[in-house]
Write an enzyme that holds these catalytic residues in place. Structure first.
Site, PDB file in Angstrom:
ATOM      1  N   CYS A 110       1.652  -4.419 -10.108  1.00 46.93           N
ATOM      2  CA  CYS A 110       2.800  -3.745 -10.710  1.00 46.93           C
ATOM      3  C   CYS A 110       4.108  -4.032  -9.990  1.00 46.93           C
ATOM      4  CB  CYS A 110       2.553  -2.243 -10.790  1.00 46.93           C
ATOM      5  SG  CYS A 110       2.492  -1.399  -9.178  1.00 46.93           S
ATOM      6  N   ALA A 146      -0.486  12.849 -14.804  1.00 47.60           N
ATOM      7  CA  ALA A 146       0.303  11.715 -14.322  1.00 47.60           C
ATOM      8  C   ALA A 146       0.684  10.858 -15.523  1.00 47.60           C
ATOM      9  CB  ALA A 146      -0.509  10.903 -13.320  1.00 47.60           C
ATOM     10  N   CYS A 148      -3.624   2.060  -4.206  1.00 56.07           N
ATOM     11  CA  CYS A 148      -2.731   3.023  -4.846  1.00 56.07           C
ATOM     12  C   CYS A 148      -3.501   4.265  -5.278  1.00 56.07           C
ATOM     13  CB  CYS A 148      -2.037   2.377  -6.040  1.00 56.07           C
ATOM     14  SG  CYS A 148      -0.877   3.471  -6.901  1.00 56.07           S
TER      15      CYS A 148
END
Length: 361
Positions: A198, A6, A101
């Site tokens: 974020c 990722a 998340c």
């Protein structure tokens, strides 16, 4: 082993991908597009998922000579993280979107898609360590760099998810990672770390929530006297332990500062009081997640209730999907919706979402 790395576009995920490649794995870089209207450039160290970030990740992948893809998970992120964030605040709770998340996106949606495509595991740039036991099972441990340790936000991982997860940076400090990135010639070696929430690029959570929930005027009430001492535009914008932004007269009758001690979403009321009303030593958490076997009986643990908070000695016991935690001392400003992560030394035992707090004598 076939591994999805990722790649956020930052220095940590860049070095993590490089290390997985150095270890001999078949690595494919994946950037998660989590915003449905991604900005071209970053406005600050806050935020993520800009077009600039995707470009930075692609440049690193090109340097490493690995395939690179962008996977659109914006709709899933909006539903499972952003909408959950709004709903939790509206209910008078204080969520941690980073844990959500990790639970719903990076180690569920991403990992599930990777496995479905024939990959064996996912690697990320989180600062944590995976230790393999003699029997082949894996444990999640704190990172060597205590200042960057991210094991708290990974406390939602199950044993099954941990079996397919790699954290190549856990044995290294952040300055060493930046130095390694420079040696590898990565353009992102000096790129600022992202921080805070974020999807709220300017850091103004109250304004962001107000834009979605509208103003909901209500009263601020003194918890000791029951007296109405102020007003607010929405109880959802407050959290237990908050002192700033209450809009109360600077000088109270006793000269002591006031803090939010409770948020009553049903009555749209914010309760305030002195600091001595903030301390709790008993927690009940729901939505328990275990990084290994659930503890049997009452066990001694360390309990952490904030991403960068101190670990407090405690005892804990599981009760179905609930977890009960008794702290050895009082902890201030613990709000329902936060997560409690339990440790055995450096090992992460598991986590739960705090549902209730109390001060037991």
């Amino acid at each position: 082993m076939r591994v999805v790395a990722a790649m956020s576009g930052g220095v940590d995920s860049a070095v993590a991908a490089a290390r997985m490649l150095d270890a001999g794995h078949d690595v494919v870089g994946v950037h998660l597009a989590l915003s449905q209207s991604a900005a071209t450039l970053r406005e600050s160290a806050r935020g993520c998922c800009t077009i600039e970030d995707a470009g930075d990740a692609r440049r690193v992948a090109d340097m490493l000579g690995i395939p690179f893809y962008v996977w659109d998970m914006a709709a899933r992120f909006r539903r499972d993280v952003m909408e959950d964030f709004v709903a939790e605040y509206q209910a008078g709770r204080t969520p941690n979107p980073c844990l959500r998340c990790n639970e719903k996106i990076k180690f569920a949606a991403l990992l599930d898609k990777a496995v479905a495509l024939g990959f064996d595991a996912v690697a990320t740039g989180h600062y944590a360590q995976v230790v393999e036991r003699p029997d082949g099972s894996r444990e999640l441990h704190r990172a060597v760099d205590a200042a960057k340790d991210q094991s708290y936000v990974l406390g939602v991982l199950t044993a099954e998810q941990l079996e397919r997860s790699f954290f190549p940076l856990g044995d290294t400090t952040k300055p060493q990672i930046r130095a390694e990135a420079r040696e590898r010639g990565f353009y992102v070696a000096s790129k600022p770390d992202s921080h805070d929430i974020c999807f709220i690029a300017d850091g103004d959570t109250k304004a962001w929530l107000t834009a979605r929930l509208g103003e909901q005027p209500g009263e601020i009430v003194d918890a000791a006297s029951g007296e109405v001492v102020g007003s607010h535009a929405g109880a959802y914008a407050f959290t237990v332990g908050q002192r700033r932004g209450l809009g109360l007269p600077r000088h109270t009758r006793d000269g002591r500062p006031r803090y939010v001690v409770d948020v009553d979403a049903g009555r749209n009321t914010v309760m305030v009081g002195t600091a001595d009303l903030l301390g709790v030593n008993s927690l009940r958490g729901d939505h328990a997640r275990w990084c290994g076997p659930a503890p049997e009986g009452v066990v001694a643990v360390g309990a952490q209730v904030r991403a960068h908070g101190d670990e407090v000695p405690a005892t804990a016991w599981a009760d179905g999907d609930d977890v009960h935690v008794r702290l050895t001392g009082r902890v201030r400003g613990v709000a329902p919706g936060q997560s409690v992560v339990l440790y055995d030394g450096t090992r992460v035992v598991g986590s739960a979402t705090i549902a209730e707090t109390a001060l037991e004598r």
